[in-house]
Design a protein around this motif. Structure first.
Motif, mmCIF file in Angstrom:
data_model
loop_
_atom_site.group_PDB
_atom_site.id
_atom_site.type_symbol
_atom_site.label_atom_id
_atom_site.label_comp_id
_atom_site.label_asym_id
_atom_site.label_seq_id
_atom_site.Cartn_x
_atom_site.Cartn_y
_atom_site.Cartn_z
ATOM 1 N N GLN A 151 0.833 -1.189 0.000
ATOM 2 C CA GLN A 151 0.000 0.000 0.000
ATOM 3 C C GLN A 151 0.877 1.253 0.000
ATOM 4 O O GLN A 151 1.966 1.255 0.576
ATOM 5 N N PRO A 152 0.411 2.325 -0.658
ATOM 6 C CA PRO A 152 1.136 3.593 -0.573
ATOM 7 C C PRO A 152 1.262 4.050 0.880
ATOM 8 O O PRO A 152 0.439 3.697 1.729
ATOM 9 N N LYS A 153 2.288 4.872 1.148
ATOM 10 C CA LYS A 153 2.539 5.306 2.524
ATOM 11 C C LYS A 153 1.355 6.076 3.110
ATOM 12 O O LYS A 153 1.060 5.965 4.298
ATOM 13 N N TRP A 154 0.669 6.879 2.248
ATOM 14 C CA TRP A 154 -0.443 7.664 2.787
ATOM 15 C C TRP A 154 -1.580 6.767 3.250
ATOM 16 O O TRP A 154 -2.324 7.126 4.179
ATOM 17 N N MET A 155 -1.705 5.572 2.657
ATOM 18 C CA MET A 155 -2.747 4.651 3.095
ATOM 19 C C MET A 155 -2.424 4.077 4.470
ATOM 20 O O MET A 155 -3.309 3.908 5.310
ATOM 21 N N THR A 156 -1.151 3.776 4.704
ATOM 22 C CA THR A 156 -0.769 3.215 5.998
ATOM 23 C C THR A 156 -0.900 4.245 7.123
ATOM 24 O O THR A 156 -0.981 3.876 8.294
ATOM 25 N N ALA A 157 -0.905 5.535 6.765
ATOM 26 C CA ALA A 157 -1.016 6.594 7.771
ATOM 27 C C ALA A 157 -2.453 7.048 7.984
ATOM 28 O O ALA A 157 -2.702 7.962 8.775
ATOM 29 N N ILE A 158 -3.401 6.414 7.335
ATOM 30 C CA ILE A 158 -4.791 6.869 7.386
ATOM 31 C C ILE A 158 -5.383 6.754 8.781
ATOM 32 O O ILE A 158 -6.207 7.584 9.191
ATOM 33 N N GLU A 159 -4.975 5.747 9.552
ATOM 34 C CA GLU A 159 -5.584 5.516 10.864
ATOM 35 C C GLU A 159 -5.484 6.743 11.768
ATOM 36 O O GLU A 159 -6.382 7.006 12.558
ATOM 37 N N SER A 160 -4.392 7.493 11.636
ATOM 38 C CA SER A 160 -4.206 8.670 12.484
ATOM 39 C C SER A 160 -4.459 9.974 11.725
ATOM 40 O O SER A 160 -4.085 11.049 12.194
ATOM 41 N N MET A 161 -5.092 9.903 10.572
ATOM 42 C CA MET A 161 -5.274 11.078 9.725
ATOM 43 C C MET A 161 -6.407 11.966 10.254
ATOM 44 O O MET A 161 -7.493 11.489 10.572
ATOM 45 N N SER A 162 -6.131 13.265 10.322
ATOM 46 C CA SER A 162 -7.142 14.218 10.768
ATOM 47 C C SER A 162 -8.122 14.496 9.627
ATOM 48 O O SER A 162 -7.819 14.242 8.458
ATOM 49 N N PRO A 163 -9.310 15.038 9.943
ATOM 50 C CA PRO A 163 -10.262 15.399 8.879
ATOM 51 C C PRO A 163 -9.672 16.366 7.863
ATOM 52 O O PRO A 163 -9.962 16.270 6.671
ATOM 53 N N GLY A 164 -8.848 17.325 8.323
ATOM 54 C CA GLY A 164 -8.216 18.268 7.399
ATOM 55 C C GLY A 164 -7.301 17.569 6.412
ATOM 56 O O GLY A 164 -7.304 17.876 5.215
ATOM 57 N N LYS A 165 -6.513 16.619 6.902
ATOM 58 C CA LYS A 165 -5.631 15.869 6.020
ATOM 59 C C LYS A 165 -6.435 14.975 5.079
ATOM 60 O O LYS A 165 -6.042 14.761 3.935
ATOM 61 N N ALA A 166 -7.562 14.451 5.565
ATOM 62 C CA ALA A 166 -8.430 13.642 4.701
ATOM 63 C C ALA A 166 -8.951 14.482 3.539
ATOM 64 O O ALA A 166 -9.032 14.000 2.401
ATOM 65 N N LEU A 167 -9.291 15.751 3.813
ATOM 66 C CA LEU A 167 -9.735 16.660 2.762
ATOM 67 C C LEU A 167 -8.633 16.869 1.723
ATOM 68 O O LEU A 167 -8.880 16.809 0.509
ATOM 69 N N VAL A 168 -7.406 17.079 2.201
ATOM 70 C CA VAL A 168 -6.269 17.308 1.300
ATOM 71 C C VAL A 168 -5.977 16.060 0.470
ATOM 72 O O VAL A 168 -5.740 16.144 -0.744
#
Length: 222
Positions: free
Chosen positions: A107-124
């Motif tokens: 999986q891409p790195k951003w997928m592995t970091a999704i668990e701790s992703m804030s709503p703002g980062k999810a928007l980006v």
């Protein structure tokens, strides 16, 4: 108007079945912040698509009439061929990337970091997937250019239909989760597993079909 809607439908379906945005949405919906991050991701994904298709339609409409999608100018004839060649190359790359049976996919790195992703980062992230993904951007550009020169109302309806269909496969799980909550977890996990295994082959098939369509259209205009 029906002709404009029919023209953008293949591109909308191409956006809709792109596996990476769907997987991203599913992973977000399996986190603790799903009820906020999911809708923010969907909003970013929608804005990313609109940020390409709307300017493409506007720029295309500003061209001389003979250079627009249905014109007789060199640009209107060359565009389908150029896009078809790019689709063919993307199809080639996609087929090469199809994992062999039993192979593990990373999986891409951003997928592995999704668990701790804030709503703002999810928007980006959602916006980035809609705006920066080369395959999706090409579909957006082609859809926007295909309705250039149509009346403003026709363009608005066609772009709305294109966008609604394009975001539907992300919107449906997000809305379903907001209604059903964690009762969706089992289904989301199953869809994620299937897409992780077969998503690349789906994209490769789609790129092949779009390449054939664009090249055929370009050849017919010569």
């Amino acid at each position: 108007m029906n002709g404009a809607i029919g023209t953008v439908l293949p591109y909308a379906v191409g956006i809709a079945i792109s596996p990476v945005p769907i997987i991203g949405a599913i992973l977000l919906l399996l986190t603790r912040r799903a009820r906020v991050a999911g809708p923010m991701y969907l909003l970013g994904w929608t804005l990313g698509i609109l940020a390409i298709v709307v300017p493409a339609a506007l720029v295309g409409s500003a061209l001389p009439h003979d250079q627009q999608a249905n014109g007789d100018g060199w640009l209107s004839k060359a565009m389908p061929l150029v896009i078809g060649i790019v689709f063919a190359y993307l199809a080639y790359l996609s087929w090469r990337s199809v994992p062999s049976k039993g192979a593990q996919t990373e999986q891409p790195k951003w997928m592995t970091a999704i668990e701790s992703m804030s709503p703002g980062k999810a928007l980006v992230i959602g916006f980035g997937l809609g705006f920066l993904n080369i395959k999706g951007a090409l579909l957006d550009l082609d859809a926007g250019f295909s309705v250039a020169g149509q009346p403003a109302a026709t363009q608005a309806v066609a772009i709305t239909v294109f966008t609604v269909i394009g975001i539907s496969t992300v919107a449906v799980p997000v809305i379903a989760y907001l209604i059903a909550g964690h009762r969706m977890d089992g289904m989301l996990e199953a869809v994620h597993t299937w897409l992780a295994k077969h998503g690349t082959a789906v994209v490769a098939t789609l790129m092949t079909m779009l390449a054939a369509q664009s090249l055929g259209h370009g050849i017919a205009l010569l």
